[in-house]
Motif scaffolding. Structure first.
Motif, PDB file in Angstrom:
ATOM      1  N   LEU A 295      -7.453  -0.450   4.500  1.00  0.00           N
ATOM      2  CA  LEU A 295      -7.375   0.296   3.210  1.00  0.00           C
ATOM      3  C   LEU A 295      -7.672   1.589   4.845  1.00  0.00           C
ATOM      4  N   SER A 296      -8.740   1.750   5.093  1.00  0.00           N
ATOM      5  CA  SER A 296      -8.721   2.650   6.972  1.00  0.00           C
ATOM      6  C   SER A 296      -7.545   2.482   7.509  1.00  0.00           C
ATOM      7  N   ARG A 297      -7.412   1.545   7.803  1.00  0.00           N
ATOM      8  CA  ARG A 297      -5.540   1.244   8.200  1.00  0.00           C
ATOM      9  C   ARG A 297      -4.925   2.302   8.433  1.00  0.00           C
TER      10      ARG A 297
ATOM     11  N   ILE B 196      -2.196   9.328   7.998  1.00  0.00           N
ATOM     12  CA  ILE B 196      -2.780  10.705   8.699  1.00  0.00           C
ATOM     13  C   ILE B 196      -1.648  11.505   9.669  1.00  0.00           C
ATOM     14  N   SER B 197      -1.476  10.063  10.620  1.00  0.00           N
ATOM     15  CA  SER B 197      -0.743   9.718  12.400  1.00  0.00           C
ATOM     16  C   SER B 197       0.252   9.904  11.747  1.00  0.00           C
TER      17      SER B 197
ATOM     18  N   LEU C  46       1.565  -0.951  -0.193  1.00  0.00           N
ATOM     19  CA  LEU C  46       0.308  -0.324   0.390  1.00  0.00           C
ATOM     20  C   LEU C  46       1.055   1.760   0.091  1.00  0.00           C
ATOM     21  N   ASP C  47       1.964   1.792   0.671  1.00  0.00           N
ATOM     22  CA  ASP C  47       2.943   2.151   0.631  1.00  0.00           C
ATOM     23  C   ASP C  47       3.112   2.962  -0.840  1.00  0.00           C
ATOM     24  N   ASP C  48       3.073   2.173  -2.012  1.00  0.00           N
ATOM     25  CA  ASP C  48       3.339   2.190  -3.229  1.00  0.00           C
ATOM     26  C   ASP C  48       1.945   2.730  -4.020  1.00  0.00           C
ATOM     27  N   LEU C  49       1.075   3.511  -3.011  1.00  0.00           N
ATOM     28  CA  LEU C  49      -0.331   3.931  -3.965  1.00  0.00           C
ATOM     29  C   LEU C  49       0.376   5.372  -3.258  1.00  0.00           C
TER      30      LEU C  49
ATOM     31  N   LEU D 107      -4.979   5.469  -3.089  1.00  0.00           N
ATOM     32  CA  LEU D 107      -5.777   5.188  -2.176  1.00  0.00           C
ATOM     33  C   LEU D 107      -7.065   5.245  -1.633  1.00  0.00           C
ATOM     34  N   MET D 108      -7.337   6.968  -1.937  1.00  0.00           N
ATOM     35  CA  MET D 108      -8.632   7.621  -1.427  1.00  0.00           C
ATOM     36  C   MET D 108      -9.939   6.715  -2.405  1.00  0.00           C
ATOM     37  N   ASN D 109      -9.435   6.213  -4.093  1.00  0.00           N
ATOM     38  CA  ASN D 109     -10.151   5.932  -4.806  1.00  0.00           C
ATOM     39  C   ASN D 109     -10.333   4.898  -4.450  1.00  0.00           C
ATOM     40  N   TYR D 110      -9.823   3.328  -3.623  1.00  0.00           N
ATOM     41  CA  TYR D 110      -9.188   1.797  -3.675  1.00  0.00           C
ATOM     42  C   TYR D 110     -10.148   1.930  -2.376  1.00  0.00           C
ATOM     43  N   TYR D 111     -10.134   3.105  -1.356  1.00  0.00           N
ATOM     44  CA  TYR D 111     -11.416   2.981  -0.301  1.00  0.00           C
ATOM     45  C   TYR D 111     -12.492   3.286  -0.807  1.00  0.00           C
ATOM     46  N   ALA D 112     -13.051   4.171  -1.251  1.00  0.00           N
ATOM     47  CA  ALA D 112     -14.348   4.725  -2.148  1.00  0.00           C
ATOM     48  C   ALA D 112     -14.579   2.999  -3.093  1.00  0.00           C
ATOM     49  N   GLN D 113     -13.844   2.899  -3.424  1.00  0.00           N
ATOM     50  CA  GLN D 113     -14.889   1.513  -3.756  1.00  0.00           C
ATOM     51  C   GLN D 113     -14.483   0.738  -3.606  1.00  0.00           C
TER      52      GLN D 113
END
Length: 161
Positions: free
Chosen positions: A139-141, A147-148, A34-37, A42-48
């Motif tokens: 994805l949320s994690r 964010i942190s 996920l670091d490559d996104l 990442l937000m697009n994957y989360y929305a999907q």
């Protein structure tokens, strides 16, 4: 009873709500790293995944309702077949034999097959829902982690010339 007929049957529900549409052809595969996104990807994957999660949950509920209806139909078929077979000719027969005879009737076997299909479908939809839920949590994690980390990175950039 099919999933489509259930949607029509619950007109009261449809007066106030609508079920989510299928968000695409297939649930997207989450990349291993996920670091490559980028944040946008990442937000697009989360929305999907959120859209797929909502859709899968609605389909799971419809499948559960269909399974319950099939179970009720099976119980009714068993009981009505047993009652219809119960007459003076079999008065001396044991209840077990009468139940066995009713369970092999075509009506009961058709109801049993419909219930088995409804149950299998519900279990399959449940696995899709679980998959979407796990993907959404992952994805949320990652979003929470980013964010942190962001405030700490901003502090570091203040000191870099």
């Amino acid at each position: 009873m099919s999933i489509e007929s259930l949607e029509v049957e619950y007109a009261d529900f449809h007066e106030h709500f609508s079920l989510p549409s299928r968000p695409g052809n297939e649930i997207p595969e989450i990349p291993f790293n996920l670091d490559d996104l980028t944040d946008s990807q990442l937000m697009n994957y989360y929305a999907q995944y959120t859209a797929w999660l909502n859709y899968a949950k609605s389909q799971l509920v419809l499948a559960e309702i269909a399974e319950e209806n099939a179970s009720n139909d099976l119980d009714f078929a068993k009981a009505s077949t047993l009652i219809n077979q119960w007459d003076a000719k079999i008065k001396g027969e044991l209840v077990t034999i009468a139940k066995a005879k009713s369970s092999v009737s075509e009506i009961v076997m058709n109801a049993q097959n419909a219930y088995t299909k409804a149950r299998a479908y519900r279990k399959l939809v449940d696995t899709v829902f679980d998959r979407c839920e796990r993907g959404s949590h992952l994805l949320s994690r990652e979003l929470s982690r980013r964010i942190s980390v962001a405030p700490h990175e901003k502090k570091l950039y203040k000191y870099i010339p």
